[in-house]
Design a protein around this motif. Structure first.
Motif, PDB file in Angstrom:
ATOM      1  N   SER A 210     -46.483 -85.028-115.246  1.00 49.05           N
ATOM      2  CA  SER A 210     -47.520 -84.302-114.502  1.00 49.05           C
ATOM      3  C   SER A 210     -46.953 -83.544-113.315  1.00 49.05           C
ATOM      4  CB  SER A 210     -48.599 -85.283-114.014  1.00 49.05           C
ATOM      5  OG  SER A 210     -48.019 -86.278-113.175  1.00 49.05           O
ATOM      6  N   MET A 211     -45.790 -83.966-112.838  1.00 47.97           N
ATOM      7  CA  MET A 211     -45.183 -83.339-111.667  1.00 47.97           C
ATOM      8  C   MET A 211     -44.364 -82.111-112.052  1.00 47.97           C
ATOM      9  SD  MET A 211     -42.737 -85.164-108.835  1.00 47.97           S
ATOM     10  CE  MET A 211     -42.008 -84.258-107.469  1.00 47.97           C
ATOM     11  N   ILE A 212     -43.706 -82.157-113.201  1.00 43.70           N
ATOM     12  CA  ILE A 212     -42.804 -81.070-113.578  1.00 43.70           C
ATOM     13  C   ILE A 212     -43.470 -80.051-114.504  1.00 43.70           C
ATOM     14  CG2 ILE A 212     -40.761 -82.499-113.294  1.00 43.70           C
ATOM     15  CD1 ILE A 212     -40.687 -82.900-116.290  1.00 43.70           C
ATOM     16  N   SER A 213     -44.729 -80.286-114.888  1.00 44.24           N
ATOM     17  CA  SER A 213     -45.431 -79.318-115.736  1.00 44.24           C
ATOM     18  C   SER A 213     -45.725 -78.053-114.938  1.00 44.24           C
ATOM     19  CB  SER A 213     -46.736 -79.916-116.261  1.00 44.24           C
ATOM     20  OG  SER A 213     -46.470 -81.045-117.072  1.00 44.24           O
ATOM     21  N   VAL A 214     -45.508 -76.908-115.541  1.00 44.77           N
ATOM     22  CA  VAL A 214     -45.697 -75.630-114.854  1.00 44.77           C
ATOM     23  C   VAL A 214     -46.613 -74.737-115.677  1.00 44.77           C
ATOM     24  CG1 VAL A 214     -43.408 -75.783-113.808  1.00 44.77           C
ATOM     25  CG2 VAL A 214     -43.710 -74.515-115.944  1.00 44.77           C
ATOM     26  N   VAL A 215     -47.124 -73.710-115.015  1.00 43.23           N
ATOM     27  CA  VAL A 215     -47.888 -72.665-115.685  1.00 43.23           C
ATOM     28  C   VAL A 215     -46.986 -71.447-115.819  1.00 43.23           C
ATOM     29  CG1 VAL A 215     -49.913 -71.176-115.598  1.00 43.23           C
ATOM     30  CG2 VAL A 215     -50.055 -73.511-114.724  1.00 43.23           C
ATOM     31  N   LEU A 216     -46.698 -71.034-117.044  1.00 47.05           N
ATOM     32  CA  LEU A 216     -45.860 -69.860-117.285  1.00 47.05           C
ATOM     33  C   LEU A 216     -46.746 -68.635-117.464  1.00 47.05           C
ATOM     34  CD1 LEU A 216     -43.058 -71.150-119.700  1.00 47.05           C
ATOM     35  CD2 LEU A 216     -42.856 -70.554-117.288  1.00 47.05           C
ATOM     36  N   VAL A 217     -46.523 -67.639-116.618  1.00 49.54           N
ATOM     37  CA  VAL A 217     -47.317 -66.409-116.650  1.00 49.54           C
ATOM     38  C   VAL A 217     -46.410 -65.252-117.057  1.00 49.54           C
ATOM     39  CG1 VAL A 217     -48.806 -64.866-115.340  1.00 49.54           C
ATOM     40  CG2 VAL A 217     -48.765 -67.313-114.800  1.00 49.54           C
ATOM     41  N   PRO A 218     -46.585 -64.680-118.249  1.00 47.32           N
ATOM     42  CA  PRO A 218     -45.768 -63.528-118.651  1.00 47.32           C
ATOM     43  C   PRO A 218     -46.159 -62.277-117.851  1.00 47.32           C
ATOM     44  CG  PRO A 218     -46.798 -64.626-120.548  1.00 47.32           C
ATOM     45  CD  PRO A 218     -47.488 -65.114-119.324  1.00 47.32           C
ATOM     46  N   ILE A 219     -45.167 -61.636-117.244  1.00 46.89           N
ATOM     47  CA  ILE A 219     -45.382 -60.418-116.466  1.00 46.89           C
ATOM     48  C   ILE A 219     -44.600 -59.281-117.107  1.00 46.89           C
ATOM     49  CG2 ILE A 219     -45.153 -59.336-114.197  1.00 46.89           C
ATOM     50  CD1 ILE A 219     -47.146 -61.588-114.227  1.00 46.89           C
ATOM     51  N   ALA A 220     -45.248 -58.148-117.279  1.00 46.23           N
ATOM     52  CA  ALA A 220     -44.582 -56.993-117.887  1.00 46.23           C
ATOM     53  C   ALA A 220     -43.450 -56.495-116.999  1.00 46.23           C
ATOM     54  CB  ALA A 220     -45.585 -55.879-118.147  1.00 46.23           C
ATOM     55  N   LYS A 221     -42.275 -56.288-117.590  1.00 47.04           N
ATOM     56  CA  LYS A 221     -41.131 -55.771-116.839  1.00 47.04           C
ATOM     57  C   LYS A 221     -41.310 -54.281-116.534  1.00 47.04           C
ATOM     58  CE  LYS A 221     -37.866 -58.827-119.240  1.00 47.04           C
ATOM     59  NZ  LYS A 221     -36.668 -58.840-120.122  1.00 47.04           N
ATOM     60  N   ASN A 222     -41.599 -53.529-117.570  1.00 43.14           N
ATOM     61  CA  ASN A 222     -41.749 -52.073-117.446  1.00 43.14           C
ATOM     62  C   ASN A 222     -43.147 -51.700-117.930  1.00 43.14           C
ATOM     63  OD1 ASN A 222     -41.581 -49.315-117.392  1.00 43.14           O
ATOM     64  ND2 ASN A 222     -39.789 -49.156-118.734  1.00 43.14           N
ATOM     65  N   LYS A 223     -44.003 -51.267-116.985  1.00 45.19           N
ATOM     66  CA  LYS A 223     -45.385 -50.947-117.329  1.00 45.19           C
ATOM     67  C   LYS A 223     -45.504 -49.651-118.115  1.00 45.19           C
ATOM     68  CE  LYS A 223     -47.102 -53.476-113.338  1.00 45.19           C
ATOM     69  NZ  LYS A 223     -47.857 -53.440-112.060  1.00 45.19           N
ATOM     70  N   ASN A 224     -44.411 -48.890-118.165  1.00 47.43           N
ATOM     71  CA  ASN A 224     -44.433 -47.659-118.953  1.00 47.43           C
ATOM     72  C   ASN A 224     -43.932 -47.888-120.374  1.00 47.43           C
ATOM     73  OD1 ASN A 224     -45.363 -46.062-116.775  1.00 47.43           O
ATOM     74  ND2 ASN A 224     -43.283 -45.920-115.968  1.00 47.43           N
ATOM     75  N   ALA A 225     -43.366 -49.079-120.619  1.00 46.11           N
ATOM     76  CA  ALA A 225     -42.886 -49.411-121.959  1.00 46.11           C
ATOM     77  C   ALA A 225     -43.996 -50.106-122.743  1.00 46.11           C
ATOM     78  CB  ALA A 225     -41.642 -50.285-121.871  1.00 46.11           C
ATOM     79  N   SER A 226     -43.679 -50.543-123.942  1.00 49.29           N
ATOM     80  CA  SER A 226     -44.676 -51.179-124.794  1.00 49.29           C
ATOM     81  C   SER A 226     -45.049 -52.558-124.254  1.00 49.29           C
ATOM     82  CB  SER A 226     -44.134 -51.330-126.225  1.00 49.29           C
ATOM     83  OG  SER A 226     -45.035 -52.070-127.021  1.00 49.29           O
TER      84      SER A 226
END
Length: 245
Positions: A173-189
């Motif tokens: 419960s302590m080491i569980s994380v929320v992974l949020v994908p963030i776009a690197k290049n907003k002009n790419a796909s």
């Protein structure tokens, strides 16, 4: 103001309005044609004056664009299937490296040169180092909660962290994380998983624990003089001002 006088098409008032309109349109054309240069000059001035807060605020405004969430990622559709795709992708990505011998050596040095007991002062210092206005992890606790809570929490955290060092185990419960994908290049796909980088939102108690560990092993973390990222009082934007050999 011109409308208040019947919108005259000639005369001093009309001439003044026309000149103002010409100057305005000329200024707009200049800004449009030199927008990149003006932005760079503005950023350079903020950086030169060491106004980091305004610098990063302008960077955020420049990169701010509301991206709608894609319905398809690398051919995978459906929210449940996309979540499983990210889970599988990040499991492979974050477990691709074997154990590092240097890390094990650092842990041994820390074990022999430091008392296993976590003091109250270590916890207080670690909590003060937490950054405000950050997203909460799965525990729903923010840095502000610990900074403004009762002092009773300090000895409780001391006993908890000391036990973790003694037994060498961190609860799930302590080491569980929320992974949020963030776009690197907003002009790419935005439908390709290779265009995303993961941001891990960890529990605040784990952040405190990490700060304590970092302070204990910081003396063993020797970096190259040419490293600017992930280093105290350094930033990658200063790298161009240093001559590398």
């Amino acid at each position: 103001m011109l409308k208040n006088y019947g919108s005259p098409r000639q005369g001093p008032l009309s001439d003044m309005t026309n000149r103002a309109t010409v100057r305005f349109k000329g200024a707009m054309r200049f800004i449009r044609s030199n927008e990149d240069a003006l932005r760079k000059e503005s950023l350079a001035k903020k950086l030169l004056c060491k106004n980091n807060k305004a610098f990063w605020k302008e960077i955020k405004l420049m990169n701010n664009s509301n991206l709608s969430l894609p319905n398809v990622i690398d051919g995978v559709t459906g929210s449940h299937n996309i979540v499983n795709m990210w889970k599988s992708h990040y499991e492979d990505l974050f477990n691709c490296l074997s154990n590092n011998k240097d890390v094990n050596n650092i842990c041994k040095k820390a074990e022999y040169q430091r008392d296993v007991e976590v003091s109250h002062s270590e916890i207080i210092h670690a909590i003060k180092d937490l950054k405000d206005n950050k997203s909460c992890g799965l525990d729903g606790i923010s840095a502000e909660h610990l900074k403004h809570c009762s002092d009773v929490i300090i000895p409780l955290l001391s006993m908890c962290f000391t036990s973790l060092f003694v037994h060498g185990i961190l609860p799930e419960s302590m080491i569980s994380v929320v992974l949020v994908p963030i776009a690197k290049n907003k002009n790419a796909s935005i439908c390709s998983k290779s265009n995303y980088r993961p941001i891990a939102v960890v529990n605040i108690v784990l952040k405190v624990f990490e700060n304590i560990i970092y302070e204990r092993i910081a003396y063993s973390l020797i970096t190259c003089d040419n490293q600017f990222g992930f280093k105290t009082k350094h930033t990658c934007i200063y790298m161009s001002s240093k001559r590398l050999y």
